[in-house]
Design an enzyme around this catalytic site. Sequence first.
Site, short mmCIF file in Angstrom:
data_model
loop_
_atom_site.label_atom_id
_atom_site.label_comp_id
_atom_site.label_asym_id
_atom_site.label_seq_id
_atom_site.Cartn_x
_atom_site.Cartn_y
_atom_site.Cartn_z
N CYS A 83 39.37 -73.10 -85.31
CA CYS A 83 38.10 -72.61 -85.84
C CYS A 83 37.21 -72.13 -84.69
CB CYS A 83 37.40 -73.68 -86.65
SG CYS A 83 36.89 -75.07 -85.65
N LYS A 118 42.38 -88.43 -96.05
CA LYS A 118 43.28 -87.57 -96.84
C LYS A 118 43.63 -86.41 -95.91
CE LYS A 118 43.92 -84.22 -98.85
NZ LYS A 118 44.94 -83.22 -98.35
P1 NAD Z 1 42.20 -75.71 -96.33
O1 NAD Z 1 40.79 -75.49 -96.77
O2 NAD Z 1 43.29 -74.99 -97.03
O3 NAD Z 1 42.58 -77.28 -96.50
C1 NAD Z 1 41.76 -78.29 -95.96
C2 NAD Z 1 41.92 -79.56 -96.80
O4 NAD Z 1 41.53 -79.28 -98.13
C3 NAD Z 1 43.36 -80.07 -96.85
O5 NAD Z 1 43.35 -81.47 -96.74
C4 NAD Z 1 43.85 -79.63 -98.22
O6 NAD Z 1 44.78 -80.51 -98.80
C5 NAD Z 1 42.58 -79.63 -99.05
N1 NAD Z 1 42.57 -78.61 -100.10
C6 NAD Z 1 43.28 -77.44 -100.13
N2 NAD Z 1 42.98 -76.75 -101.26
C7 NAD Z 1 42.08 -77.49 -101.95
C8 NAD Z 1 41.38 -77.31 -103.19
N3 NAD Z 1 41.57 -76.23 -103.95
N4 NAD Z 1 40.51 -78.27 -103.57
C9 NAD Z 1 40.31 -79.36 -102.82
N5 NAD Z 1 40.95 -79.59 -101.64
C10 NAD Z 1 41.82 -78.67 -101.21
O7 NAD Z 1 42.23 -75.48 -94.76
P2 NAD Z 1 43.50 -75.42 -93.81
O8 NAD Z 1 44.25 -74.16 -94.10
O9 NAD Z 1 44.23 -76.71 -93.84
O10 NAD Z 1 42.78 -75.31 -92.38
C11 NAD Z 1 42.36 -74.11 -91.81
C12 NAD Z 1 40.90 -73.87 -92.07
O11 NAD Z 1 40.11 -74.94 -91.56
C13 NAD Z 1 40.37 -72.61 -91.37
O12 NAD Z 1 39.52 -71.95 -92.25
C14 NAD Z 1 39.60 -73.17 -90.18
O13 NAD Z 1 38.59 -72.34 -89.68
C15 NAD Z 1 39.04 -74.42 -90.78
N6 NAD Z 1 38.63 -75.37 -89.76
C16 NAD Z 1 37.29 -75.52 -89.56
C17 NAD Z 1 36.84 -76.38 -88.58
C18 NAD Z 1 35.37 -76.56 -88.33
O14 NAD Z 1 34.99 -77.50 -87.66
N7 NAD Z 1 34.51 -75.70 -88.84
C19 NAD Z 1 37.77 -77.13 -87.83
C20 NAD Z 1 39.13 -76.96 -88.08
C21 NAD Z 1 39.54 -76.07 -89.06
#
Ligand code: NAD
Length: 474
Positions: free
Chosen positions: A281, A173
Amino acid sequence: MKYDPLTNRIGGEHVPFDGEHLDVVSPVDGTPLSCVPLSTAAEVDRAVSVAQDAYEAWSACTVKERSQVFYRYRELLQRHANELADLIRSENGKTHGEGRAEVAKAIEITEFACSLPQLTAGEVMEVSAGVECRVEHVPIGVVASITPFNFPSMVPHWTIPIAICLGNTFILKPSEKVPLTADRTADLLQEAGLPAGVFNVVHGDRTAVEAICDHQKIAALTFVGSTPIAKQVYVRATANLKRALAMGGAKNHLIVLPDADVEQTAVNVTASMAGCAGQRCMAAATMIAVGEVQAIIDSICDESRQTIPGENLGAVISHEAKERIEAYITEAERAGATVLVDGRGAVVPGCEEGSYVGPTVIDNVRPDMRIAQEEVFGPVLAIVRVQQLDEAIELENASPFGNAAAIYTQSGDAARSFIDAASVGMLGVNVGVPVPREPFGFGGWNESRFGAGDITGTSAIGFWTQSKKITTRW
Ligand code: NAD
Protein backbone atom coordinates in the site's frame (compact mmCIF):
# COMPACT_ATOMS: atom_id res chain seq x y z
CA MET A 1 0.03 -30.60 0.07
CA LYS A 2 3.15 -29.33 1.75
CA TYR A 3 1.47 -28.54 5.08
CA ASP A 4 -1.38 -30.16 7.01
CA PRO A 5 -4.85 -28.70 6.43
CA LEU A 6 -5.25 -25.65 8.65
CA THR A 7 -7.61 -25.41 11.59
CA ASN A 8 -8.86 -22.46 13.57
CA ARG A 9 -6.82 -21.72 16.70
CA ILE A 10 -9.18 -21.13 19.57
CA GLY A 11 -8.31 -21.27 23.27
CA GLY A 12 -4.85 -22.65 22.53
CA GLU A 13 -6.33 -25.61 20.62
CA HIS A 14 -6.40 -26.62 16.98
CA VAL A 15 -10.16 -26.71 16.44
CA PRO A 16 -11.24 -28.99 13.58
CA PHE A 17 -13.76 -27.57 11.11
CA ASP A 18 -15.91 -29.85 8.99
CA GLY A 19 -17.32 -27.16 6.73
CA GLU A 20 -16.03 -25.74 3.45
CA HIS A 21 -12.28 -25.27 2.89
CA LEU A 22 -10.32 -23.28 0.32
CA ASP A 23 -7.03 -24.41 -1.26
CA VAL A 24 -3.94 -22.37 -0.47
CA VAL A 25 -1.67 -22.27 -3.51
CA SER A 26 1.87 -20.90 -3.70
CA PRO A 27 2.19 -18.07 -6.22
CA VAL A 28 5.92 -18.89 -6.48
CA ASP A 29 5.32 -22.04 -8.56
CA GLY A 30 1.65 -22.98 -8.25
CA THR A 31 2.28 -25.73 -5.66
CA PRO A 32 -0.72 -26.58 -3.45
CA LEU A 33 0.35 -25.72 0.10
CA SER A 34 -2.61 -26.46 2.34
CA CYS A 35 -6.30 -25.71 2.71
CA VAL A 36 -7.98 -23.20 4.98
CA PRO A 37 -11.35 -23.33 6.74
CA LEU A 38 -14.01 -20.91 5.54
CA SER A 39 -15.46 -20.37 8.98
CA THR A 40 -19.05 -19.45 9.65
CA ALA A 41 -20.58 -17.22 12.34
CA ALA A 42 -20.58 -20.23 14.71
CA GLU A 43 -16.75 -20.42 14.72
CA VAL A 44 -16.51 -16.65 15.27
CA ASP A 45 -18.94 -16.99 18.17
CA ARG A 46 -16.91 -19.82 19.67
CA ALA A 47 -13.71 -17.77 19.48
CA VAL A 48 -15.41 -14.74 21.04
CA SER A 49 -16.75 -16.79 23.91
CA VAL A 50 -13.27 -18.27 24.62
CA ALA A 51 -11.67 -14.80 24.34
CA GLN A 52 -14.27 -13.44 26.76
CA ASP A 53 -13.45 -16.18 29.26
CA ALA A 54 -9.73 -15.35 28.98
CA TYR A 55 -10.33 -11.61 29.32
CA GLU A 56 -10.92 -11.44 33.06
CA ALA A 57 -7.55 -12.90 34.08
CA TRP A 58 -5.55 -11.29 31.27
CA SER A 59 -6.91 -7.79 31.81
CA ALA A 60 -6.29 -8.16 35.54
CA CYS A 61 -2.52 -8.63 34.95
CA THR A 62 -0.45 -5.48 35.13
CA VAL A 63 0.85 -4.11 31.86
CA LYS A 64 4.36 -4.89 33.11
CA GLU A 65 3.41 -8.55 33.54
CA ARG A 66 1.78 -8.65 30.13
CA SER A 67 4.80 -7.07 28.45
CA GLN A 68 7.01 -9.94 29.69
CA VAL A 69 5.29 -12.25 27.20
CA PHE A 70 6.31 -9.91 24.39
CA TYR A 71 9.96 -9.79 25.48
CA ARG A 72 9.98 -13.57 25.10
CA TYR A 73 7.96 -13.40 21.88
CA ARG A 74 10.43 -10.93 20.37
CA GLU A 75 13.23 -13.47 20.93
CA LEU A 76 11.17 -16.17 19.24
CA LEU A 77 10.48 -13.95 16.23
CA GLN A 78 14.17 -13.28 15.96
CA ARG A 79 15.10 -16.95 16.31
CA HIS A 80 12.51 -18.01 13.71
CA ALA A 81 12.96 -15.09 11.32
CA ASN A 82 14.41 -17.21 8.50
CA GLU A 83 11.78 -19.88 8.83
CA LEU A 84 9.01 -17.24 8.88
CA ALA A 85 10.50 -15.54 5.82
CA ASP A 86 10.42 -18.89 3.97
CA LEU A 87 6.80 -19.42 4.94
CA ILE A 88 5.88 -15.89 3.85
CA ARG A 89 7.66 -16.51 0.57
CA SER A 90 5.78 -19.78 -0.03
CA GLU A 91 2.32 -18.40 0.51
CA ASN A 92 2.69 -14.76 -0.59
CA GLY A 93 5.36 -15.02 -3.30
CA LYS A 94 7.67 -12.22 -2.13
CA THR A 95 11.43 -12.79 -1.95
CA HIS A 96 13.08 -14.23 1.15
CA GLY A 97 14.72 -10.84 1.84
CA GLU A 98 11.34 -9.11 1.69
CA GLY A 99 9.96 -11.73 4.07
CA ARG A 100 12.84 -11.02 6.46
CA ALA A 101 12.10 -7.30 6.22
CA GLU A 102 8.49 -7.76 7.27
CA VAL A 103 9.51 -9.96 10.18
CA ALA A 104 11.92 -7.17 11.19
CA LYS A 105 8.95 -4.78 11.22
CA ALA A 106 6.93 -7.28 13.29
CA ILE A 107 9.83 -7.31 15.76
CA GLU A 108 9.91 -3.51 15.84
CA ILE A 109 6.24 -3.32 16.78
CA THR A 110 6.72 -6.06 19.37
CA GLU A 111 9.47 -3.89 20.87
CA PHE A 112 7.05 -0.97 20.89
CA ALA A 113 4.61 -3.17 22.83
CA CYS A 114 7.38 -3.94 25.32
CA SER A 115 7.66 -0.19 25.95
CA LEU A 116 3.94 0.19 26.75
CA PRO A 117 4.44 0.06 30.53
CA GLN A 118 6.45 3.27 30.20
CA LEU A 119 4.10 4.88 27.68
CA THR A 120 0.90 4.14 29.57
CA ALA A 121 1.98 5.18 33.06
CA GLY A 122 -1.10 7.13 34.18
CA GLU A 123 -1.18 10.90 34.52
CA VAL A 124 -1.84 12.39 37.93
CA MET A 125 -2.19 15.99 39.18
CA GLU A 126 -3.38 17.84 42.27
CA VAL A 127 -6.20 19.79 40.58
CA SER A 128 -7.20 21.80 43.69
CA ALA A 129 -6.00 21.75 47.28
CA GLY A 130 -6.22 18.15 48.51
CA VAL A 131 -7.97 16.93 45.37
CA GLU A 132 -6.17 14.64 42.95
CA CYS A 133 -7.18 13.74 39.42
CA ARG A 134 -5.64 10.70 37.75
CA VAL A 135 -6.12 8.98 34.40
CA GLU A 136 -5.79 5.24 33.89
CA HIS A 137 -5.82 3.49 30.51
CA VAL A 138 -7.83 0.28 30.73
CA PRO A 139 -8.48 -2.37 28.05
CA ILE A 140 -11.78 -2.57 26.19
CA GLY A 141 -12.46 -6.31 25.96
CA VAL A 142 -12.49 -8.78 23.07
CA VAL A 143 -11.11 -7.16 19.92
CA ALA A 144 -10.43 -8.34 16.37
CA SER A 145 -8.22 -7.62 13.37
CA ILE A 146 -8.94 -8.52 9.76
CA THR A 147 -5.84 -8.50 7.57
CA PRO A 148 -4.88 -8.58 3.85
CA PHE A 149 -2.64 -10.93 1.84
CA ASN A 150 0.26 -8.60 1.11
CA PHE A 151 2.02 -8.65 4.50
CA PRO A 152 1.21 -11.98 6.18
CA SER A 153 3.35 -11.15 9.23
CA MET A 154 3.78 -7.37 9.42
CA VAL A 155 0.15 -6.26 9.13
CA PRO A 156 -1.17 -8.67 11.80
CA HIS A 157 1.68 -7.42 14.01
CA TRP A 158 0.53 -3.82 13.60
CA THR A 159 -2.16 -4.73 16.10
CA ILE A 160 -1.51 -8.06 17.87
CA PRO A 161 1.30 -7.01 20.28
CA ILE A 162 -0.15 -3.59 21.10
CA ALA A 163 -3.79 -4.63 21.60
CA ILE A 164 -2.86 -7.69 23.66
CA CYS A 165 -0.18 -6.00 25.75
CA LEU A 166 -2.76 -3.36 26.64
CA GLY A 167 -4.94 -6.11 28.17
CA ASN A 168 -7.42 -7.01 25.44
CA THR A 169 -8.07 -10.53 24.17
CA PHE A 170 -7.82 -10.96 20.45
CA ILE A 171 -9.23 -12.64 17.35
CA LEU A 172 -7.26 -12.54 14.10
CA LYS A 173 -9.02 -13.17 10.80
CA PRO A 174 -6.08 -13.37 8.38
CA SER A 175 -6.38 -13.29 4.61
CA GLU A 176 -7.51 -16.69 3.34
CA LYS A 177 -4.75 -16.36 0.72
CA VAL A 178 -1.94 -16.35 3.33
CA PRO A 179 -3.19 -18.22 6.40
CA LEU A 180 -0.02 -20.22 7.18
CA THR A 181 1.99 -17.37 8.72
CA ALA A 182 -0.96 -16.56 10.99
CA ASP A 183 -1.05 -20.17 12.16
CA ARG A 184 2.69 -20.07 12.94
CA THR A 185 2.18 -16.77 14.78
CA ALA A 186 -0.30 -18.58 17.05
CA ASP A 187 2.36 -21.26 17.79
CA LEU A 188 4.99 -18.70 18.69
CA LEU A 189 2.69 -16.60 20.91
CA GLN A 190 1.75 -19.80 22.75
CA GLU A 191 5.42 -20.72 23.12
CA ALA A 192 6.12 -17.24 24.51
CA GLY A 193 3.70 -18.04 27.33
CA LEU A 194 0.57 -16.16 26.24
CA PRO A 195 -2.32 -17.76 28.18
CA ALA A 196 -4.79 -19.85 26.14
CA GLY A 197 -7.69 -17.86 24.72
CA VAL A 198 -5.90 -14.48 24.71
CA PHE A 199 -4.99 -14.85 21.01
CA ASN A 200 -7.22 -16.78 18.62
CA VAL A 201 -7.22 -17.26 14.86
CA VAL A 202 -10.46 -17.69 12.92
CA HIS A 203 -9.84 -18.34 9.24
CA GLY A 204 -12.26 -17.49 6.49
CA ASP A 205 -13.55 -14.94 4.05
CA ARG A 206 -16.44 -12.52 3.84
CA THR A 207 -18.75 -14.66 6.01
CA ALA A 208 -16.30 -14.64 8.93
CA VAL A 209 -15.64 -10.90 8.50
CA GLU A 210 -19.33 -10.07 8.57
CA ALA A 211 -19.82 -12.22 11.66
CA ILE A 212 -17.00 -10.29 13.36
CA CYS A 213 -18.57 -6.94 12.39
CA ASP A 214 -21.94 -8.08 13.74
CA HIS A 215 -20.83 -9.78 16.96
CA GLN A 216 -22.12 -7.83 19.91
CA LYS A 217 -19.34 -8.98 22.23
CA ILE A 218 -16.48 -7.69 20.07
CA ALA A 219 -15.68 -4.19 21.31
CA ALA A 220 -13.35 -2.97 18.57
CA LEU A 221 -11.90 -4.05 15.26
CA THR A 222 -9.29 -3.01 12.77
CA PHE A 223 -9.41 -3.86 9.10
CA VAL A 224 -6.62 -3.58 6.53
CA GLY A 225 -7.38 -4.25 2.88
CA SER A 226 -8.84 -2.68 -0.25
CA THR A 227 -10.91 0.51 -0.08
CA PRO A 228 -14.31 -0.91 -1.11
CA ILE A 229 -14.13 -3.61 1.59
CA ALA A 230 -12.65 -1.18 4.14
CA LYS A 231 -15.69 1.07 3.66
CA GLN A 232 -18.15 -1.81 4.02
CA VAL A 233 -16.44 -3.13 7.13
CA TYR A 234 -16.20 0.32 8.72
CA VAL A 235 -19.87 1.08 8.08
CA ARG A 236 -21.04 -2.34 9.30
CA ALA A 237 -18.84 -2.39 12.42
CA THR A 238 -19.72 1.14 13.50
CA ALA A 239 -23.42 0.53 12.79
CA ASN A 240 -23.02 -2.25 15.35
CA LEU A 241 -21.56 0.39 17.72
CA LYS A 242 -18.01 -0.93 17.59
CA ARG A 243 -14.90 1.14 17.65
CA ALA A 244 -13.38 0.67 14.19
CA LEU A 245 -10.38 1.64 12.14
CA ALA A 246 -10.30 0.49 8.53
CA MET A 247 -7.25 1.03 6.36
CA GLY A 248 -7.95 0.97 2.63
CA GLY A 249 -6.09 0.94 -0.67
CA ALA A 250 -3.69 3.46 -2.14
CA LYS A 251 -2.47 5.19 -5.26
CA ASN A 252 0.83 6.75 -4.30
CA HIS A 253 2.36 9.57 -6.33
CA LEU A 254 6.08 10.28 -6.52
CA ILE A 255 6.90 13.78 -7.78
CA VAL A 256 10.28 14.06 -9.49
CA LEU A 257 11.85 17.50 -10.04
CA PRO A 258 14.70 18.21 -12.49
CA ASP A 259 17.17 18.95 -9.68
CA ALA A 260 16.77 15.47 -8.14
CA ASP A 261 19.86 13.27 -7.91
CA VAL A 262 19.63 11.01 -10.97
CA GLU A 263 21.01 7.75 -9.59
CA GLN A 264 19.55 7.97 -6.08
CA THR A 265 16.13 8.85 -7.48
CA ALA A 266 16.13 6.11 -10.10
CA VAL A 267 17.15 3.40 -7.62
CA ASN A 268 14.64 4.61 -5.05
CA VAL A 269 11.67 5.04 -7.42
CA THR A 270 12.29 1.60 -8.97
CA ALA A 271 12.50 -0.05 -5.55
CA SER A 272 9.29 1.68 -4.48
CA MET A 273 7.48 0.51 -7.63
CA ALA A 274 8.85 -3.07 -7.82
CA GLY A 275 9.54 -4.00 -4.16
CA CYS A 276 7.18 -6.78 -2.98
CA ALA A 277 6.13 -6.96 -6.67
CA GLY A 278 4.32 -3.65 -6.23
CA GLN A 279 1.91 -5.24 -3.76
CA ARG A 280 2.45 -2.66 -1.04
CA CYS A 281 0.00 0.00 0.00
CA MET A 282 3.13 2.21 0.10
CA ALA A 283 4.30 1.35 -3.44
CA ALA A 284 4.97 3.97 -6.10
CA ALA A 285 2.09 3.85 -8.56
CA THR A 286 2.31 7.14 -10.46
CA MET A 287 5.45 9.16 -11.06
CA ILE A 288 4.76 12.80 -11.86
CA ALA A 289 7.68 14.02 -13.96
CA VAL A 290 8.00 17.79 -13.59
CA GLY A 291 9.78 19.43 -16.54
CA GLU A 292 12.93 17.89 -18.02
CA VAL A 293 13.73 14.66 -16.15
CA GLN A 294 14.50 12.35 -19.09
CA ALA A 295 17.84 11.20 -17.62
CA ILE A 296 16.02 10.00 -14.50
CA ILE A 297 13.38 8.18 -16.55
CA ASP A 298 16.10 6.47 -18.62
CA SER A 299 17.85 5.41 -15.45
CA ILE A 300 14.58 4.05 -13.94
CA CYS A 301 14.19 1.94 -17.11
CA ASP A 302 17.75 0.59 -16.69
CA GLU A 303 17.10 -0.24 -13.04
CA SER A 304 13.83 -1.93 -13.94
CA ARG A 305 15.52 -4.11 -16.55
CA GLN A 306 17.87 -5.33 -13.83
CA THR A 307 14.94 -6.35 -11.65
CA ILE A 308 14.31 -9.91 -12.72
CA PRO A 309 11.24 -12.02 -11.86
CA GLY A 310 12.26 -15.08 -9.84
CA GLU A 311 15.62 -13.51 -8.95
CA ASN A 312 15.24 -10.15 -7.23
CA LEU A 313 11.52 -9.77 -7.93
CA GLY A 314 8.89 -11.99 -6.31
CA ALA A 315 5.57 -13.25 -7.64
CA VAL A 316 2.21 -11.50 -7.52
CA ILE A 317 -0.40 -13.26 -5.42
CA SER A 318 -2.30 -15.24 -8.09
CA HIS A 319 -2.93 -15.83 -11.77
CA GLU A 320 -5.98 -13.57 -11.47
CA ALA A 321 -3.81 -10.76 -10.10
CA LYS A 322 -1.32 -11.22 -12.98
CA GLU A 323 -4.14 -11.04 -15.52
CA ARG A 324 -5.64 -7.96 -13.86
CA ILE A 325 -2.29 -6.12 -13.78
CA GLU A 326 -1.47 -6.99 -17.39
CA ALA A 327 -4.92 -5.84 -18.49
CA TYR A 328 -4.25 -2.40 -17.00
CA ILE A 329 -0.99 -2.17 -19.00
CA THR A 330 -2.64 -3.25 -22.24
CA GLU A 331 -5.51 -0.82 -21.77
CA ALA A 332 -3.10 2.10 -21.15
CA GLU A 333 -1.06 1.17 -24.23
CA ARG A 334 -4.23 1.08 -26.36
CA ALA A 335 -5.22 4.48 -24.97
CA GLY A 336 -1.95 6.00 -26.24
CA ALA A 337 0.58 5.55 -23.40
CA THR A 338 4.12 4.39 -24.25
CA VAL A 339 5.31 1.16 -22.61
CA LEU A 340 9.05 1.74 -22.04
CA VAL A 341 9.70 -1.45 -20.07
CA ASP A 342 7.19 -4.26 -20.51
CA GLY A 343 6.74 -6.85 -17.76
CA ARG A 344 3.82 -8.67 -19.38
CA GLY A 345 4.14 -12.38 -20.04
CA ALA A 346 6.95 -12.95 -17.53
CA VAL A 347 7.74 -16.63 -16.98
CA VAL A 348 10.30 -17.94 -14.50
CA PRO A 349 12.06 -21.12 -15.68
CA GLY A 350 11.24 -24.00 -13.35
CA CYS A 351 8.27 -22.06 -11.92
CA GLU A 352 6.05 -22.00 -14.99
CA GLU A 353 2.91 -22.26 -12.84
CA GLY A 354 3.97 -19.23 -10.77
CA SER A 355 2.38 -15.77 -11.16
CA TYR A 356 4.96 -13.24 -12.28
CA VAL A 357 4.81 -9.76 -13.75
CA GLY A 358 8.07 -8.03 -14.62
CA PRO A 359 8.68 -4.36 -13.73
CA THR A 360 6.77 -2.15 -16.14
CA VAL A 361 7.41 1.53 -16.88
CA ILE A 362 4.77 3.40 -18.88
CA ASP A 363 5.36 6.95 -20.13
CA ASN A 364 2.92 9.55 -21.45
CA VAL A 365 0.11 8.38 -19.20
CA ARG A 366 -2.77 10.86 -19.07
CA PRO A 367 -4.44 11.57 -15.72
CA ASP A 368 -7.81 10.46 -17.11
CA MET A 369 -6.57 6.93 -17.91
CA ARG A 370 -7.72 4.13 -15.60
CA ILE A 371 -4.08 3.19 -14.87
CA ALA A 372 -3.54 6.67 -13.43
CA GLN A 373 -6.60 6.55 -11.24
CA GLU A 374 -7.13 3.04 -9.89
CA GLU A 375 -4.99 0.89 -7.63
CA VAL A 376 -3.14 -1.58 -9.91
CA PHE A 377 -1.23 -3.34 -7.09
CA GLY A 378 1.59 -4.67 -9.22
CA PRO A 379 5.12 -3.63 -10.29
CA VAL A 380 3.91 -0.92 -12.65
CA LEU A 381 4.98 2.72 -12.79
CA ALA A 382 2.74 5.12 -14.73
CA ILE A 383 4.56 8.34 -15.66
CA VAL A 384 2.50 11.50 -16.07
CA ARG A 385 4.34 14.58 -17.38
CA VAL A 386 3.64 18.13 -16.17
CA GLN A 387 5.55 21.42 -16.31
CA GLN A 388 5.22 22.86 -12.78
CA LEU A 389 5.32 21.61 -9.19
CA ASP A 390 1.89 23.19 -8.53
CA GLU A 391 0.37 21.06 -11.29
CA ALA A 392 2.01 17.95 -9.81
CA ILE A 393 0.62 18.63 -6.34
CA GLU A 394 -2.82 19.35 -7.81
CA LEU A 395 -2.75 16.01 -9.64
CA GLU A 396 -1.67 14.18 -6.52
CA ASN A 397 -4.41 15.79 -4.47
CA ALA A 398 -7.04 14.94 -7.10
CA SER A 399 -6.60 11.27 -6.16
CA PRO A 400 -9.30 10.09 -3.75
CA PHE A 401 -6.66 8.10 -1.86
CA GLY A 402 -4.16 9.62 0.56
CA ASN A 403 -1.84 6.94 1.83
CA ALA A 404 1.65 8.03 0.78
CA ALA A 405 3.40 10.47 -1.55
CA ALA A 406 6.99 11.54 -2.07
CA ILE A 407 9.01 14.28 -3.70
CA TYR A 408 12.52 13.95 -5.17
CA THR A 409 14.43 17.22 -5.17
CA GLN A 410 17.41 19.01 -3.70
CA SER A 411 15.31 22.10 -2.96
CA GLY A 412 14.13 22.49 0.63
CA ASP A 413 11.66 25.12 -0.56
CA ALA A 414 10.02 22.76 -3.07
CA ALA A 415 9.94 19.97 -0.49
CA ARG A 416 8.27 22.26 2.06
CA SER A 417 5.63 23.40 -0.47
CA PHE A 418 4.84 19.76 -1.19
CA ILE A 419 4.65 18.82 2.50
CA ASP A 420 2.32 21.75 3.22
CA ALA A 421 -0.02 21.13 0.29
CA ALA A 422 -0.23 17.33 -0.06
CA SER A 423 -3.43 15.71 1.23
CA VAL A 424 -1.69 12.54 2.32
CA GLY A 425 -0.93 10.78 5.62
CA MET A 426 2.67 9.65 4.99
CA LEU A 427 5.12 11.78 3.03
CA GLY A 428 8.65 11.21 1.82
CA VAL A 429 11.35 13.59 0.74
CA ASN A 430 13.76 11.57 -1.42
CA VAL A 431 12.22 8.48 0.24
CA GLY A 432 9.88 6.44 -1.97
CA VAL A 433 8.40 4.18 0.69
CA PRO A 434 7.94 6.61 3.60
CA VAL A 435 6.82 4.09 6.21
CA PRO A 436 7.16 5.83 9.58
CA ARG A 437 9.29 3.85 12.05
CA GLU A 438 7.84 3.28 15.52
CA PRO A 439 6.77 5.14 17.60
CA PHE A 440 5.50 7.22 14.66
CA GLY A 441 2.20 5.70 13.65
CA PHE A 442 1.26 4.19 10.30
CA GLY A 443 -1.82 5.69 8.69
CA GLY A 444 -3.09 7.35 5.52
CA TRP A 445 -5.82 9.90 4.87
CA ASN A 446 -8.94 10.20 2.72
CA GLU A 447 -10.07 6.94 1.06
CA SER A 448 -7.00 5.16 2.42
CA ARG A 449 -8.34 5.18 5.97
CA PHE A 450 -11.75 5.23 7.64
CA GLY A 451 -11.83 6.10 11.32
CA ALA A 452 -9.54 8.24 13.41
CA GLY A 453 -5.86 7.88 14.27
CA ASP A 454 -3.04 5.66 13.07
CA ILE A 455 -2.97 1.88 13.36
CA THR A 456 0.45 1.76 15.08
CA GLY A 457 2.45 4.12 17.26
CA THR A 458 1.18 6.08 20.20
CA SER A 459 -2.25 6.73 18.68
CA ALA A 460 -2.91 2.96 18.82
CA ILE A 461 -2.86 3.23 22.63
CA GLY A 462 -5.99 5.37 22.49
CA PHE A 463 -7.66 2.97 20.09
CA TRP A 464 -7.11 -0.17 22.17
CA THR A 465 -7.95 1.34 25.57
CA GLN A 466 -10.47 3.54 27.28
CA SER A 467 -9.48 6.04 29.92
CA LYS A 468 -10.77 6.17 33.46
CA LYS A 469 -10.59 9.61 35.08
CA ILE A 470 -10.55 9.40 38.86
CA THR A 471 -10.96 12.45 41.12
CA THR A 472 -10.01 11.74 44.73
CA ARG A 473 -10.21 13.61 48.02
CA TRP A 474 -9.26 11.83 51.25
P1 NAD B 1 -9.06 -7.38 0.39
O1 NAD B 1 -9.84 -6.15 0.70
O2 NAD B 1 -9.48 -8.22 -0.75
O3 NAD B 1 -9.09 -8.37 1.67
C1 NAD B 1 -8.75 -7.92 2.96
C2 NAD B 1 -9.49 -8.77 3.99
O4 NAD B 1 -10.89 -8.63 3.78
C3 NAD B 1 -9.17 -10.26 3.89
O5 NAD B 1 -9.04 -10.78 5.19
C4 NAD B 1 -10.39 -10.85 3.18
O6 NAD B 1 -10.69 -12.16 3.59
C5 NAD B 1 -11.51 -9.92 3.62
N1 NAD B 1 -12.55 -9.76 2.60
C6 NAD B 1 -12.43 -9.92 1.25
N2 NAD B 1 -13.61 -9.65 0.64
C7 NAD B 1 -14.48 -9.32 1.62
C8 NAD B 1 -15.87 -8.93 1.62
N3 NAD B 1 -16.57 -8.84 0.49
N4 NAD B 1 -16.43 -8.63 2.81
C9 NAD B 1 -15.73 -8.71 3.95
N5 NAD B 1 -14.42 -9.08 4.00
C10 NAD B 1 -13.81 -9.38 2.86
O7 NAD B 1 -7.53 -6.94 0.29
P2 NAD B 1 -6.29 -7.81 -0.18
O8 NAD B 1 -6.41 -8.04 -1.64
O9 NAD B 1 -6.11 -8.97 0.72
O10 NAD B 1 -5.09 -6.78 0.12
C11 NAD B 1 -4.67 -5.80 -0.77
C12 NAD B 1 -5.29 -4.47 -0.44
O11 NAD B 1 -4.97 -4.08 0.89
C13 NAD B 1 -4.77 -3.34 -1.33
O12 NAD B 1 -5.86 -2.53 -1.68
C14 NAD B 1 -3.81 -2.60 -0.42
O13 NAD B 1 -3.60 -1.24 -0.75
C15 NAD B 1 -4.50 -2.74 0.89
N6 NAD B 1 -3.60 -2.51 2.01
C16 NAD B 1 -3.74 -1.34 2.69
C17 NAD B 1 -2.89 -1.05 3.73
C18 NAD B 1 -3.01 0.25 4.49
O14 NAD B 1 -2.44 0.37 5.55
N7 NAD B 1 -3.74 1.23 4.00
C19 NAD B 1 -1.91 -1.98 4.11
C20 NAD B 1 -1.82 -3.19 3.41
C21 NAD B 1 -2.68 -3.43 2.35
